[in-house]
Design a protein around this motif. Structure first.
Motif, PDB file in Angstrom:
ATOM      1  N   ASN C 229       0.827  -1.204   0.000  1.00 47.74           N
ATOM      2  CA  ASN C 229       0.000   0.000   0.000  1.00 47.74           C
ATOM      3  C   ASN C 229       0.865   1.260   0.000  1.00 47.74           C
ATOM      4  OD1 ASN C 229       0.901   0.361   2.622  1.00 47.74           O
ATOM      5  ND2 ASN C 229      -1.038  -0.288   3.554  1.00 47.74           N
ATOM      6  N   LYS C 230       0.188   2.391   0.057  1.00 39.95           N
ATOM      7  CA  LYS C 230       0.889   3.667  -0.049  1.00 39.95           C
ATOM      8  C   LYS C 230       1.910   3.833   1.075  1.00 39.95           C
ATOM      9  CE  LYS C 230      -0.298   8.324  -1.402  1.00 39.95           C
ATOM     10  NZ  LYS C 230      -1.375   9.088  -2.001  1.00 39.95           N
ATOM     11  N   ALA C 231       1.600   3.287   2.265  1.00 40.51           N
ATOM     12  CA  ALA C 231       2.500   3.424   3.406  1.00 40.51           C
ATOM     13  C   ALA C 231       3.677   2.482   3.318  1.00 40.51           C
ATOM     14  CB  ALA C 231       1.714   3.177   4.699  1.00 40.51           C
ATOM     15  N   ALA C 244      -9.967  -0.065   6.983  1.00 42.41           N
ATOM     16  CA  ALA C 244      -8.951   0.969   7.229  1.00 42.41           C
ATOM     17  C   ALA C 244      -8.855   1.914   6.040  1.00 42.41           C
ATOM     18  CB  ALA C 244      -7.608   0.305   7.502  1.00 42.41           C
ATOM     19  N   ALA C 245      -8.892   1.343   4.826  1.00 40.37           N
ATOM     20  CA  ALA C 245      -8.811   2.187   3.631  1.00 40.37           C
ATOM     21  C   ALA C 245      -9.972   3.160   3.578  1.00 40.37           C
ATOM     22  CB  ALA C 245      -8.795   1.310   2.378  1.00 40.37           C
ATOM     23  N   LEU C 246     -11.164   2.672   3.889  1.00 35.60           N
ATOM     24  CA  LEU C 246     -12.341   3.541   3.817  1.00 35.60           C
ATOM     25  C   LEU C 246     -12.264   4.656   4.848  1.00 35.60           C
ATOM     26  CD1 LEU C 246     -15.157   0.863   3.358  1.00 35.60           C
ATOM     27  CD2 LEU C 246     -14.003   2.180   1.596  1.00 35.60           C
ATOM     28  N   GLU C 247     -11.796   4.298   6.049  1.00 36.52           N
ATOM     29  CA  GLU C 247     -11.709   5.321   7.094  1.00 36.52           C
ATOM     30  C   GLU C 247     -10.751   6.429   6.702  1.00 36.52           C
ATOM     31  OE1 GLU C 247     -13.083   5.789  10.025  1.00 36.52           O
ATOM     32  OE2 GLU C 247     -14.286   3.971  10.166  1.00 36.52           O
ATOM     33  N   ASN C 248      -9.692   6.034   5.964  1.00 36.83           N
ATOM     34  CA  ASN C 248      -8.649   6.995   5.657  1.00 36.83           C
ATOM     35  C   ASN C 248      -8.854   7.744   4.368  1.00 36.83           C
ATOM     36  OD1 ASN C 248      -6.712   6.920   7.786  1.00 36.83           O
ATOM     37  ND2 ASN C 248      -6.363   4.792   7.218  1.00 36.83           N
ATOM     38  N   GLY C 264      -2.495   5.231   5.297  1.00 39.86           N
ATOM     39  CA  GLY C 264      -2.748   4.389   6.474  1.00 39.86           C
ATOM     40  C   GLY C 264      -1.978   3.097   6.351  1.00 39.86           C
ATOM     41  N   LYS C 265      -1.402   2.637   7.455  1.00 40.92           N
ATOM     42  CA  LYS C 265      -0.503   1.495   7.355  1.00 40.92           C
ATOM     43  C   LYS C 265      -1.247   0.205   7.070  1.00 40.92           C
ATOM     44  CE  LYS C 265      -0.224   0.853  12.384  1.00 40.92           C
ATOM     45  NZ  LYS C 265      -1.137  -0.297  12.433  1.00 40.92           N
TER      46      LYS C 265
END
Lengths: 278, 300, 337
Positions: C229-231, C244-248, C264-265
Motif C-alpha cells: 500500500n501507499k504506506a 482501514a482504507a475507507l476510514e482513511n 494508512g498502514k
C-alpha cells in the motif's frame, strides 16, 4: 458390374448417414446427460413451491420462476402461434407475388435476429412507455422469436401436401378457407406441431430478451404488468454466482426446464394424434 | 362463403404484414440508434480493428470476422450431421426409435444457451486444449488454420458449440419434410430397381430440397444471432486471426458483454451499429442464398 | 384444451388484487448476493418486498433514469453533475475489496506484489512468474518458471472500473495507454465473463493472474496476493484492511469517490464502494417512505450479514453523510417524513 457399384455406394452412403447420426447423437446426449447428472442430485419437491433464498439461508426453491416461465410461454404462444401459422398459410395458399416473397425472405431474417436486440426493441416500444418491466412485454418479445420458426415450418409442411388433396376438396365444393382450416392445416399437422414445439423449446431457453422486458422477480407473481420470474434468468444469475448451492440449483433448474419441454412435447403429440404413414 | 374466404384471407395477409412490419420496425430502430456512431466513424467503422471504450474509438472488423467464421464453421459441421440424422430417423430407423429419438433431439432445443456455453467452457475447452488441438496440429499443422497455441477457447470452440445448438433446428425440420414425402413416391423408386440410397437421394431429398434449404437457413440464422453461449467460449479477445484456435469476438458477444454496462451514449450507439451491420450481413447472405441457391435447387 | 386456455386467461386478467408493497430495483452484480440476503431479512421485519435484479451497473443507471425501477444500483459512481442532470441522489450501500488472485503451482496465499509490478503484469511487460521483479519481493517463496496468463473481464463491470482506476493511478504508462472505465481496451489477456468467468479461468489454467471481488475469491478458495500500500506495507484484501482504507479516504457529498491507494498502514489499496441511485422527486409517497426505511434499516442492521458474506460495511461518518443526502427526497415538492 454397375449394380455392384451401386450397391457399394448404397452401403457406404447409408453407413455415412448412420455415422452422422451417431456423431450428432453423441454430442446431444452428452449435453443432455450433463444437465441430467448435474441437476438430478438437487431435485426435490421444495424447488417447486418455495421462493429463492439468499446465500446463507439453506434450501429454498424457485417455484415462482417455474410459474413465470409457464405464464410467459403461454402468453408468447397465444400471440405467436396463430400469427405464425397464418403467415405460413399466406405464403403457400395466397401468395405468388411480392408480399409472399418478401414475407418468406424477411421471416428468415427475423429468425437470425440476436434475441437481445429483440428484447431491446420491445424495451423501447413497451417497457419505457409503461414505465415498468412486465410479463406482458416479455411474452411479446418471446412471441417475436417464435414467429419465424412457426411460419417456416408451416410453410414447408403445407408445401409438401400434394395439390390433389386441395383439389379434391374444391371439387366437393368446400370453400377455400374451410379447405385450409379443415384439411390443409391438419394434414400438415405433424410438421406444424414440430415447428411449434421447437419454437416453444427455443423460447423457454432464452435469457437475453427477458432481461430487458420481464426482468425477473424473486417473489410469486402473475400480474401481466409487473416483472415476472423465469427459469432462464434464474439459471443465469445463479450459475454465475460465487455460491455453490446456488450453482447446484441452477443445474436443477435447467433439468426441470428440459423436463417441462418434454412433457409439453408429449402432450402435444398425444393431442394431435400420431400421424401414421408407414 | 365469400365472406368466410374474405375474412380468412385478410387474417392471413395481416399475419404476413406483421412479420414484414416487425422486421422493418427493427431495422428502423437499429438505424436511428446507430446514427450518432455512424456520424462519428463513418465507413471506417467497418474496417477499424480497435474497440476502446475509454478513448471512445470503435471499430467493427474483428467482430464481423468472428461472426462469419463461427457461423460458417457451425454450418459446415452441423448441416451434414443434421441431414444424416434426419435421413436416419425418417428412412432407416424403426418407428418406435424414431419417435423417441426425435423427441429427445427436439428437447435439446430447450436447453438454455447458457448451459451450452458452460458445457463448451468446462467440458469442450480442456478437450481442445489437451486432445483435439494437438491432434489437429499434428496432422494439419502446416495449414495456417491450425497454428498457434490452443488455449481451448476461440473460434473452433464457438463453432462447435453453435453447431450442436443448431442441429436440433436443422434436423427436426428436415426430418418432418422427409417424412412428408409420400410413400408411393419411394415405392415407385424401388419398383424401378433403385437401391435404398438412390431412393433417398433422388426421391426423398429430391422432393424435399426447398425444405432442406429452409432448415439450413433457420439453422444459420440461429447461429448468427446466438449470443450467450458464444460469449462464454469465444475468448473475448478483440482481434482477427486465421487460426481456429485463436480467441476472438463475434458481433453478438460484444453486444451482450458491453450493453448492460454501457452508460455512454456513443458506446450504445456503436453497439447498436454492430447489430445493424449484422442485420445487413444477414440480409445479403440470406438474400444471396434465396436468390441464387434456392432458385437453382428448385429448378433442377 | 380451448377451455383450459380460456380459464388461464381469465385467471390472469382477474388477478389484479391489491398486493403487498413491492419495490423494484436493478443494477450492479457485485452486491447482488448481499442484497438478496438484506432484502430477505428486510421483508421479514417490514413486510415490504424488494425485488432486485443484477442486470449490470450501466443497465441499473439506465433504468432509474428511464423510471422503470424504484431504485438503481451501480458499482461505478455516477459523477455529481450527471446525478444533477437526471435528478438522482447517489448513496453508497456497502463496500468491498478487489483481490488479486492467481494460480501458481506451489504458491499459496500471500504472494507479495507491489503496485508497479501489478501494473506491469497487466501491461504485459512482465511475462513469467519467476521474473526478478516478482521474486525480489518474495525471497522466501519458491516460484516456478511459468508464463503469466492475464485474465481480465470480457464484460463491462464496476470491478474493472475500480481496478483500472487503481492501475491508472499507480502507473502513468497504464493511464496513457489504456485508461480507466467499466470496459477498456486491454493490452493482453483472455476475457472471462463475469466474476465467475474469471474465477473459472484462474482455477482451470495454470499460471494465470486476475482480479476478483473478495467474495468470489473466498467462495472459490482462490489464493490472493498481499498488495503493497501507499504506506509501504504489504496487506491482505481482508475486511479490517478494507475498512482501514475507507476510514482513511475522504468522501465528498456527491459520493463520487474511488477509495483507492488510501493512506494508512493497514489500508488495502484496491477498495471500492457500491452505490444506490434514487430519484429525488418521488411520485408515490408509500414507495418513498419504503425506500427511506429500507436505507435506514440497511445502515442500522445490515453490517453483520455484510461481514458474514465478505462485504465491508460503511464507516459511520459515510453513513451519516448518506442519510443527510437522503433527506433531499421529496414528494410533490415537500420533504418526506
Amino acid at each position: 458390374m454397375n449394380y455392384r457399384r451401386r450397391k457399394t455406394t448404397n452401403y457406404i452412403m447409408l453407413g455415412i448417414c448412420i455415422a452422422a447420426f451417431f456423431i450428432g447423437a453423441i454430442f446431444l446426449f452428452w449435453i443432455l446427460g450433463d444437465v441430467f447428472l448435474k441437476g438430478i442430485k438437487y431435485i426435490n419437491w421444495k424447488l417447486f413451491v418455495e421462493l429463492p433464498k439468499p446465500p446463507g439461508i439453506p434450501e429454498g426453491g424457485f417455484g415462482n420462476a417455474i410459474l413465470g416461465t409457464f405464464i410467459l410461454t403461454i402468453l408468447a404462444s397465444i400471440i405467436g402461434i396463430p400469427i405464425g401459422i397464418m403467415a405460413g398459410v399466406y405464403v403457400t395458399e395466397y401468395g405468388s407475388g411480392k408480399l409472399a416473397w418478401w414475407t418468406k425472405f424477411l421471416t428468415e431474417i427475423l429468425s437470425s435476429f440476436p434475441t437481445i436486440i429483440i428484447g431491446i426493441f420491445i424495451y423501447i416500444l413497451i417497457v419505457v412507455p409503461m414505465k415498468t418491466f412486465s410479463a406482458l412485454s416479455g411474452g411479446i418479445a418471446l412471441s417475436i422469436i417464435m414467429l419465424p420458426v412457426i411460419a417456416k415450418s408451416t410453410e414447408e409442411s403445407i408445401k409438401m401436401i400434394p395439390v390433389s388433396v386441395r383439389e379434391a376438396s374444391y371439387a366437393l365444393g368446400v370453400p377455400k378457407w374451410r379447405t385450409i382450416l379443415r384439411i390443409v392445416i391438419p394434414s400438415a399437422g405433424s410438421g406444424i406441431v414440430t415447428g411449434i414445439m421447437m419454437s416453444i423449446a427455443r423460447i423457454m431457453g432464452e435469457t437475453a430478451p427477458l432481461l430487458f422486458t420481464s426482468l425477473n422477480n424473486n417473489y410469486w407473481s402473475y400480474k401481466l404488468n409487473e416483472p415476472i420470474g423465469s427459469l432462464t434468468v434464474l439459471i443465469f444469475n445463479y450459475a454465475t454466482s460465487p455460491y455453490e448451492d446456488w450453482r447446484n440449483m441452477a443445474w436443477a433448474a435447467a433439468l426441470i426446464l428440459v423436463f417441462i419441454v418434454l412433457i409439453l412435447n408429449i402432450i402435444a403429440h398425444i393431442y394431435t394424434g400420431k400421424r401414421e404413414k408407414r | 362463403m365469400r365472406i368466410g374466404d374474405r375474412i380468412f384471407k385478410i387474417l392471413a395477409v395481416f399475419s404476413s404484414l406483421i412479420i414484414v412490419g416487425l422486421v422493418i420496425g427493427l431495422f428502423i430502430e437499429l438505424l436511428v440508434t446507430s446514427i450518432p456512431s455512424i456520424k462519428k466513424f463513418g465507413i471506417k467503422f467497418i474496417i477499424d480493428t480497435v474497440w476502446d471504450p475509454v478513448a471512445e474509438k470503435f471499430g467493427a472488423l474483428p467482430a464481423i470476422y468472428g461472426t462469419l467464421v463461427t457461423s460458417l464453421i457451425s454450418l459446415l459441421i452441423s448441416f451434414p450431421i443434421s441431414i444424416g440424422i434426419a435421413i436416419f430417423l425418417s428412412e432407416l430407423s424403426p418407428p418406435f426409435f424414431r419417435r423417441t429419438l426425435s423427441f429427445i433431439i427436439e428437447l435439446l432445443g430447450a436447453v438454455p444457451s447458457l448451459i451450452y456455453g458452460m458445457w463448451g467452457l468446462f467440458t469442450l475447452s480442456p478437450l481442445i486444449q489437451l486432445k483435439v488441438g494437438p491432434f489437429l496440429q499434428n496432422i494439419l499443422g502446416f495449414l495456417p488454420f491450425f497454428q498457434g497455441y490452443p488455449t481451448g477457447v476461440g473460434y473452433l470452440n464457438a463453432g462447435v458449440v453453435l453447431s450442436i445448438m443448431i442441429i436440433p433446428t436443422i434436423s427436426s425440420l428436415s426430418r418432418e419434410v422427409f417424412m412428408a414425402v409420400p410413400m408411393d413416391q419411394r415405392e415407385a423408386g424401388y419398383a424401378l430397381g433403385m437401391t435404398k440410397w438412390e431412393v433417398i437421394r433422388k426421391v426423398v431429398l429430391g422432393n424435399a430440397k426447398s425444405g432442406i434449404f429452409a432448415a439450413g437457413i433457420l439453422g444459420l440464422g440461429r447461429a448468427l444471432g446466438e449470443a450467450v453461449a458464444v460469449t462464454m467460449v469465444i475468448g473475448n479477445f478483440y482481434n482477427i486471426s486465421v487460426s481456429l484456435f485463436s480467441p476472438g469476438v463475434t458481433i453478438t458477444s460484444v453486444i451482450i458483454n458491453e450493453f448492460v454496462e454501457a452508460v455512454g451514449g456513443l458506446k450504445i450507439s456503436a453497439l447498436i451499429e454492430l447489430a445493424l451491420i449484422l442485420f445487413i450481413i444477414t440480409f445479403f447472405v440470406m438474400g444471396f442464398a434465396r436468390y441464387y441457391i434456392l432458385r437453382r435447387i428448385e429448378n433442377k | 384444451m380451448k377451455r383450459i386456455l380460456i380459464l388461464v386467461l381469465i385467471l390472469l386478467l382477474v388477478t389484479n388484487v391489491k398486493a403487498a408493497m413491492l419495490l423494484n430495483g436493478a443494477g450492479a452484480t457485485f452486491p447482488y448476493p448481499l442484497y438478496a440476503r438484506w432484502f430477505y431479512d428486510f421483508e421479514k421485519i417490514s413486510g415490504i418486498k424488494v425485488n432486485y435484479q443484477p442486470i449490470g451497473s450501466g443497465a441499473g443507471i439506465q433504468q432509474i433514469q428511464a423510471g422503470t425501477v424504484d431504485f438503481g444500483a451501480s458499482d461505478s459512481p455516477l459523477p455529481g453533475k450527471d446525478q444533477q442532470a437526471s435528478n438522482l441522489i447517489m448513496i453508497p450501500s456497502v463496500a468491498g475489496g478487489i483481490a488479486i488472485v492467481y494460480n501458481i503451482p506451489g504458491v499459496g496465499k500471500g504472494l507479495k506484489l507491489s503496485r508497479e509490478v501489478i501494473a506491469d503484469i497487466f501491461l504485459g511487460k512482465i511475462k513469467t512468474w519467476d521474473d526478478p521483479k516478482i521474486t525480489s519481493l518474495n525471497p522466501n517463496m519458491k516460484i516456478p518458471k511459468i508464463n503469466i496468463t492475464v485474465v481480465r473481464r470480457s464484460d463491462g463491470s464496476g470491478t474493472t472500473d475500480i481496478f483500472t482506476h487503481f492501475l491508472s493511478l499507480v502507473s502513468p504508462e497504464w493511464k496513457e495507454k489504456v485508461g480507466a472505465g467499466t470496459s477498456v481496451n486491454w493490452i493482453t489477456g483472455i476475457g472471462g465473463r463475469g466474476n465467475m468467468g474469471v474465477a473459472g479461468y484462474i482455477k482451470n489454467i495454470v499460471g494465470t493472474i486476475g482480479y476478483l471481488e473478495l467474495t468470489y475469491a473466498v467462495q472459490n478458495n482462490l489464493p490472493y496476493a498481499m498488495v503493497k500500500n501507499k504506506a509501504g506495507n504489504f496487506v491482505y484484501p481482508e475486511i479490517p484492511n478494507i475498512e482501514a482504507a475507507l476510514e482513511n479516504f475522504p468522501v465528498q457529498k456527491d459520493f463520487y469517490v474511488y477509495p483507492i491507494d488510501a493512506k494508512g498502514k493497514d489500508s488495502y489499496p484496491i477498495s471500492g464502494y457500491t452505490f444506490l441511485l434514487i430519484r429525488k422527486n418521488q411520485g408515490n409517497l408509500e414507495k418513498a417512505k419504503a425506500l427511506i426505511s429500507l436505507v435506514n434499516w440497511i445502515y442500522k442492521e445490515g453490517d453483520k450479514t455484510a461481514k458474514d458474506l465478505y462485504y465491508v460495511p460503511l464507516p459511520q461518518k459515510v453513513k451519516s453523510m448518506a442519510l443527510e443526502r437522503l433527506k433531499e427526497l421529496n414528494y410533490q415538492g415537500k420533504p418526506i417524513h
